[in-house]
Design a protein around this motif. Structure first.
Motif, short mmCIF file in Angstrom:
data_model
loop_
_atom_site.label_atom_id
_atom_site.label_comp_id
_atom_site.label_asym_id
_atom_site.label_seq_id
_atom_site.Cartn_x
_atom_site.Cartn_y
_atom_site.Cartn_z
N PRO A 178 68.72 49.10 48.88
CA PRO A 178 69.90 48.54 48.19
C PRO A 178 71.23 49.16 48.60
CG PRO A 178 68.67 49.98 46.72
CD PRO A 178 67.84 49.84 47.98
N TYR A 179 71.21 50.37 49.18
CA TYR A 179 72.46 51.05 49.48
C TYR A 179 72.68 51.24 50.99
CZ TYR A 179 71.84 52.17 44.57
OH TYR A 179 71.63 52.10 43.23
N ASN A 180 71.79 50.64 51.80
CA ASN A 180 71.87 50.81 53.26
C ASN A 180 71.87 52.28 53.64
OD1 ASN A 180 71.93 48.03 53.91
ND2 ASN A 180 74.13 47.96 53.42
N GLU A 181 71.19 53.09 52.86
CA GLU A 181 71.02 54.52 53.15
C GLU A 181 69.59 54.89 52.81
OE1 GLU A 181 74.09 57.40 52.07
OE2 GLU A 181 75.23 55.74 51.20
N MET A 182 69.05 55.86 53.52
CA MET A 182 67.69 56.30 53.25
C MET A 182 67.66 57.08 51.94
SD MET A 182 65.86 55.03 55.62
CE MET A 182 64.30 55.91 55.47
N LEU A 183 66.86 56.59 51.00
CA LEU A 183 66.72 57.25 49.71
C LEU A 183 65.57 58.23 49.69
CD1 LEU A 183 67.32 54.19 47.36
CD2 LEU A 183 68.99 55.78 48.31
N PHE A 184 64.76 58.22 50.79
CA PHE A 184 63.62 59.13 50.88
C PHE A 184 63.67 59.85 52.22
CE2 PHE A 184 62.50 55.60 48.16
CZ PHE A 184 61.93 56.20 47.05
N GLN A 185 62.96 60.97 52.30
CA GLN A 185 62.88 61.74 53.53
C GLN A 185 61.49 62.33 53.64
OE1 GLN A 185 66.00 64.61 53.06
NE2 GLN A 185 64.93 65.80 51.51
N ILE A 186 61.11 62.71 54.86
CA ILE A 186 59.78 63.24 55.09
C ILE A 186 59.89 64.47 55.99
CG2 ILE A 186 59.32 61.79 57.12
CD1 ILE A 186 56.41 61.57 56.10
N ASP A 187 59.09 65.47 55.71
CA ASP A 187 59.00 66.64 56.57
C ASP A 187 58.22 66.23 57.81
OD1 ASP A 187 57.90 69.10 57.79
OD2 ASP A 187 58.85 70.10 56.09
N ASN A 188 58.85 66.32 58.99
CA ASN A 188 58.21 65.77 60.18
C ASN A 188 57.00 66.57 60.61
OD1 ASN A 188 59.49 68.01 61.15
ND2 ASN A 188 60.36 67.04 62.95
#
Length: 846
Positions: free
Chosen positions: A184-194
């Motif tokens: 909805p905000y054109n931004e990543m709301l989640f992240q992951i430890d690679n």
């Protein structure tokens, strides 16, 4: 490595060997040519070969008595050796995932197939290739996250496996979130430890996630091998469904606690709750300075007050409660707990003063205010607990009436109720006032002093204090006159206190009068500097009044006034400078004879003044003695002295010759009158032998003029074509220039390079300088050094000769010293003859 072999012809067998493929003569020769570097004598060998392809492994060379070779061990029906040729080859392919190390032995046999060499150990390490893509442990993942969860705090993990060698990039995986739906905000709301695959909210998601807006997200998570490199890597994706749930971690409602509670403590007053069980709770200070908090929190999130609270000690508290995980890390931002302590009526009224005193004139009108009784209550302001009511309960004496005064019920304001006050009947009243809140009562003491009415005027002891001749240079603050008036009203009241003022003759407040409050005596003092030329005479009228107004019908008259005359005596004064100090700015190249400053001075008595200069140590100036005008007498130099300070002395042409001094500060303004130069003893060096690519050395320039007179220096290399071919001058338009050798064959010696430097000032000035450049041998630290010439060492004979010479010189010096001492002794004996009484004394004297 050669291409995979193509086997032709029928099988052949050696003695006791299994069947193996046979190569044609042409194939064997081609193999030898391609792999001629992978060969060696019979000995232990460790070989490496990649999985997934057949090919030549190694060729053992041998000599008689070895006629053939035999291979045993973990051949797995794919590893063979040509007995008579010694070629070890692979008919098939290795698979690292099935077997990655093969252990074999090779033996050397004679013509009768009897072992004469070996066995030798052969270890083949299979090299992994990236031939497997990552695979997630689950076809789909599901996770739950709370809104406002701390960014970076994992709420779930994804895991993938790769069959390739984990010690190589082939089996090393990196995770990433490619996208999520919706966004909805054109931004990543989640992240992951690679590395670990831990999924958490991003800083944006920690703020924006709200189940009321979007409750379910689908994350596209990718796992890529080759440690995340895109070149020759495989990747696999999976879907992660994330459900956003309401955050239970929030500040509790404000808490209200009644003060001085009698309940057993601790008492539960509120509760906080983390989203999952197992959190640890802690209380932290928020207020500064930090105080000991009477609150605790248990591991269920229940908040307790540990003791009864006192609102009068502290009316409110604000502190933070944090939730932590088992490792002590914050799970989210701490929440704030606000506690208000509610008041109860537990404080009695308090009189602000032990004894409140009022004054009232005996002719005061009924209803007039006398004063306000001040009382207070520590209970909460603006509530019934602190509402005070006032009541007079006792008056002493009760004459001429028992209710001479009243007090307002709510405000405590005293008023006169009867107009019968008579100081001669009762000069003081003691009144007790009951001050009450809804629970408590307090008695306050009030004393009312009946003061005399101001019906008497001050009377001067004499109406004329004569005249005074006063030198005009008398210092300020000197007492000139003592005056006295008396007042028959009650002592030490506003009715009898006397104020002295000058009502005539002193419009500029040249004099002042201070009154002694105990004796009402007045002291006339000088308030401002006297000036005979401005006001030679003061005819003064002095009035004596009271601060309290007179009663109706009584007025001040001539008895309250006195007269005094002051005659100033003229005193000769020194000349006066009007605008000192004098500050002027002058160009340093101003021509001799230019006017610098004209002072403004006068003599108060009108005498003529003549002027002189003082501290003109450089003799740059001269002064016109008749009018004080200062002129330039010699060329000035700002670089020698930027600020030139002298004094003008103005002296009156009288017998006393009084004089005054004024400072003259001349700021010399710069003109471009100095050409640029090189600093003293400035030189550069280059290391020999020259390489031809030396960096240019910075040429330092000094110019005493201010920088405003130039913007850039201009550098020109002089000396003709010879200099142009040997040296290179760069950046010739700027504040600095660099020089470097152009000829790499320059000898190791000192050079003087002629350069012209122009400062581009107004007017421009230039100078021709000789830049010293040394081409020299350098040490390891790239610094120039000179070899010290070595000469013959002194011989033993030379050393002895030097020593003998030094000793002779010392002996001569000592001889001269003793000779002088002996002469001095003989002179003293002649000057002071002594008669000896016996031979022993004679010996002592001599």
């Amino acid at each position: 490595m050669a291409s995979p072999l193509v086997w032709q012809g029928g099988p052949t067998w050696g003695a006791g060997e299994k069947k193996q493929p046979q190569m044609t003569t042409g194939m064997r020769e081609a193999m030898k040519i391609v792999c001629q570097d992978l060969s060696g004598p019979l000995q232990d060998r460790t070989l490496s070969f990649p999985e997934g392809r057949p090919g030549y492994l190694y060729r053992f060379t041998f000599e008689p008595p070895v006629a053939s070779l035999r291979l045993t061990g973990e051949k797995e029906s794919i590893i063979f050796i040509l007995p008579n040729d010694g070629t070890l080859y692979l008919n098939g392919t290795f698979d690292w995932e099935k077997k990655n190390i093969y252990k074999l032995q090779v033996e050397g046999l004679d013509a009768n197939k009897v072992r004469v060499r070996g066995p030798y150990s052969i270890t083949i390490n299979v090299e992994d290739i990236n031939d497997h893509a990552p695979k997630f442990d689950q076809a789909k993942y599901y996770g739950v996250v709370r809104q406002n969860s701390r960014a970076g705090k994992p709420f779930m993990y994804v895991t993938a496996q790769d069959k390739d060698d984990p010690s190589t990039p082939h089996g090393q995986l990196r995770y990433s979130i490619q996208q999520h739906f919706p966004n909805p905000y054109n931004e990543m709301l989640f992240q992951i430890d690679n590395i670990t695959g831990a999924v958490s909210t991003s800083p944006k998601g920690a703020i924006k996630l709200d189940p009321q807006d979007v409750a379910i997200f689908t994350l596209v998570v990718a796992a890529r091998d080759m440690a995340g490199q895109s070149m020759n890597s495989f990747s696999t994706t999976t879907d992660v469904n994330v459900t956003v749930m309401e955050n239970l971690w929030k500040a509790p409602p404000p808490v209200k606690i009644t003060e001085n509670s009698t309940e057993p403590h601790p008492v539960v007053i509120s509760q906080v709750q983390w989203n999952e069980p197992g959190a640890k709770y802690e209380i932290f200070h928020k207020e500064k300075p930090a105080i000991e908090l009477p609150f605790t929190v248990d591991q269920d999130g229940k908040i307790y007050v540990t003791k009864p609270l006192d609102r009068e000690e502290k009316a409110s508290y604000s502190f933070a409660v944090a939730a932590k995980d088992k490792d002590g890390d914050f799970l989210a931002r701490p929440v704030t707990v606000s506690v208000t302590v509610q008041d109860i009526n537990d404080n009695p009224p308090v009189c602000d003063k032990a004894l409140t005193k009022f004054e009232v004139q005996e002719n005061e009108d009924v209803g007039n205010d006398i004063g306000i009784l001040m009382a207070s209550d520590r209970d909460e302001e603006g509530t019934l607990n602190s509402r005070l009511k006032y009541l007079i309960v006792e008056q002493s004496p009760q004459i001429p009436s028992k209710d001479m005064f009243r007090i307002e019920y709510e405000s405590g304001k005293f008023q006169l109720l009867r107009s019968e006050l008579n100081r001669r009947v009762a000069s003081n009243y003691s009144v007790k006032v009951e001050v009450a809140d809804p629970v408590f009562k307090t008695l306050c003491n009030v004393e009312i002093h009946v003061i005399d009415i101001n019906d008497q005027i001050p009377l001067f002891e004499k109406s004329d204090y004569g005249s005074l001749n006063l030198p005009e240079d008398t210092p300020v603050g000197i007492v000139l006159l003592e005056i006295q008036a008396t007042d028959a009203d009650e002592p030490f009241t506003g009715s009898s206190q006397i104020i002295y003022t000058f009502t005539e003759g002193d419009p500029n407040n040249t004099f002042t009068i201070e009154t002694d409050p105990k004796t009402n005596k007045g002291y006339v003092k000088i308030n401002k500097v006297l000036d005979f030329e401005t006001s030679p005479v003061y005819n003064l009228k002095i009035s004596a009044t009271n601060p309290e107004p007179l009663v109706a019908g009584v007025q001040y008259n001539s008895n309250s006034f006195a007269y005094w005359r002051v005659n100033l005596v003229d005193v000769k004064e020194a000349p006066v400078f009007v605008k000192a100090p004098y500050m002027v700015a002058v160009l340093e190249n101003a021509p001799v004879g230019s006017e610098v400053v004209i002072p403004s001075a006068f003599d108060p008595e009108g005498d003529r003044i003549w002027y002189t200069l003082r501290n003109d140590h450089r003799k740059w100036l001269r002064i016109d003695p008749s009018n004080g005008t200062i002129y330039i007498a010699a060329s000035m130099d700002r670089e020698t002295e930027r600020t030139y300070m002298v004094q003008i002395v103005a002296t009156e042409e009288t017998r006393e010759s009084r004089s005054s001094t004024a400072q003259v500060i001349i700021r010399l303004m710069d003109v471009n009158d100095n050409p640029p130069e090189l600093p003293e003893d400035f030189s550069l060096f280059f290391c020999h032998p020259l390489q031809g690519n030396e960096d240019g050395k910075l040429i330092q320039v000094v110019d005493p003029d201010e920088h405003s007179h130039y913007q850039r220096f201009t550098y020109t290399l002089l000396g003709g074509s010879a200099m142009q071919s040997d040296w290179n001058l760069t950046k010739m338009e700027g504040k600095h220039a660099h020089i470097s050798p152009k000829n790499r064959d320059l000898e190791s010696k000192a050079y003087e390079i002629p350069i012209q430097i122009n400062d581009n000032g107004n007017p421009p000035l230039a100078s021709n300088v000789m830049l010293k450049v040394n081409v020299c041998k350098c040490g390891e630290d790239k610094s120039c050094f000179r070899e010290v010439p070595t000469g013959p060492r002194p011989t033993v004979a030379m050393a002895i000769g030097i020593l003998v010479g030094v000793l002779v010189v010392i002996g001569i010096i000592l001889g001269v010293v003793f000779w002088h001492l002996e002469r001095k002794k003989k002179k003293e004996q002649k000057a002071n003859p002594v008669t000896a009484l016996n031979p022993s004394e004679l010996r002592t004297l001599t």
